[in-house]
Design a protein around this motif. Structure first.
Motif, PDB file in Angstrom:
ATOM      1  N   GLY A  51       2.417   3.619  10.289  1.00  0.00           N
ATOM      2  CA  GLY A  51       2.222   4.659   9.281  1.00  0.00           C
ATOM      3  C   GLY A  51       2.219   6.041   9.895  1.00  0.00           C
ATOM      4  O   GLY A  51       2.781   6.987   9.329  1.00  0.00           O
ATOM      5  N   ILE A  52       1.604   6.169  11.060  1.00  0.00           N
ATOM      6  CA  ILE A  52       1.587   7.465  11.748  1.00  0.00           C
ATOM      7  C   ILE A  52       2.984   7.806  12.261  1.00  0.00           C
ATOM      8  O   ILE A  52       3.460   8.935  12.122  1.00  0.00           O
ATOM      9  N   LYS A  53       3.654   6.821  12.837  1.00  0.00           N
ATOM     10  CA  LYS A  53       4.983   7.057  13.414  1.00  0.00           C
ATOM     11  C   LYS A  53       5.986   7.460  12.330  1.00  0.00           C
ATOM     12  O   LYS A  53       6.771   8.391  12.519  1.00  0.00           O
ATOM     13  N   GLU A  54       5.955   6.767  11.210  1.00  0.00           N
ATOM     14  CA  GLU A  54       6.913   7.042  10.136  1.00  0.00           C
ATOM     15  C   GLU A  54       6.411   8.098   9.162  1.00  0.00           C
ATOM     16  O   GLU A  54       7.112   8.446   8.223  1.00  0.00           O
ATOM     17  N   ARG A  55       5.187   8.545   9.350  1.00  0.00           N
ATOM     18  CA  ARG A  55       4.543   9.544   8.494  1.00  0.00           C
ATOM     19  C   ARG A  55       4.396   9.071   7.045  1.00  0.00           C
ATOM     20  O   ARG A  55       4.314   9.874   6.131  1.00  0.00           O
ATOM     21  N   SER A  56       4.392   7.752   6.888  1.00  0.00           N
ATOM     22  CA  SER A  56       4.214   7.173   5.563  1.00  0.00           C
ATOM     23  C   SER A  56       3.851   5.704   5.730  1.00  0.00           C
ATOM     24  O   SER A  56       4.523   4.981   6.468  1.00  0.00           O
ATOM     25  N   GLU A  59       6.736   3.501   4.479  1.00  0.00           N
ATOM     26  CA  GLU A  59       7.832   3.331   5.436  1.00  0.00           C
ATOM     27  C   GLU A  59       7.432   2.368   6.558  1.00  0.00           C
ATOM     28  O   GLU A  59       8.228   1.539   6.994  1.00  0.00           O
ATOM     29  N   GLY A  60       6.211   2.503   7.018  1.00  0.00           N
ATOM     30  CA  GLY A  60       5.730   1.570   8.049  1.00  0.00           C
ATOM     31  C   GLY A  60       5.697   0.144   7.530  1.00  0.00           C
ATOM     32  O   GLY A  60       6.065  -0.804   8.235  1.00  0.00           O
TER      33      GLY A  60
END
Length: 114
Positions: A51-56, A59-60
């Motif tokens: 979630g942090i990596k994809e900012r959503s 998306e994660g």
């Protein structure tokens, strides 16, 4: 002169001092529960990281869904082949066992004839 409770207990031969007592471990919980909690924790951390990596989180989650779908497709694709190999191996083992039984029976018949 009055002594405190821990000092009196230390001087008493039947009891150990309060600070020297070991705490008993509670009875072990079911190991399956521990494994499930660990897996859920790993899943939660993975979700947070993606979630942090994809900012959503959506998306994660989509990335993890893709991984799961790929794993299921691999298992479904490999399962028939693996099952066929297992059947072939079991058939070969049954043939060898049957041949060994026949050879043993023939040897026993020869021994009984003597």
């Amino acid at each position: 002169m009055r002594f405190s409770e821990p000092v009196r207990m230390a001087n008493d031969g039947d009891h150990s001092p309060v600070w020297a007592r070991t705490k008993r471990r509670r009875g072990g919980a079911n190991p399956i529960v521990g494994v499930l909690v660990t897996l859920l924790a790993v899943f939660g951390v993975l979700t947070a990281v993606l979630g942090i990596k994809e900012r959503s989180l959506a998306e994660g989650g989509a990335i993890m869904d893709g991984w799961i779908a790929a794993g299921v497709a691999t298992v479904k694709g490999e399962a028939p082949r693996v099952a066929d190999e297992a059947v072939d191996t079991a058939g070969d083992a049954a043939d060898k066992a049957g041949n060994a039984v026949q050879a043993g029976a023939a040897a026993a018949t020869e021994e009984l004839k003597k």
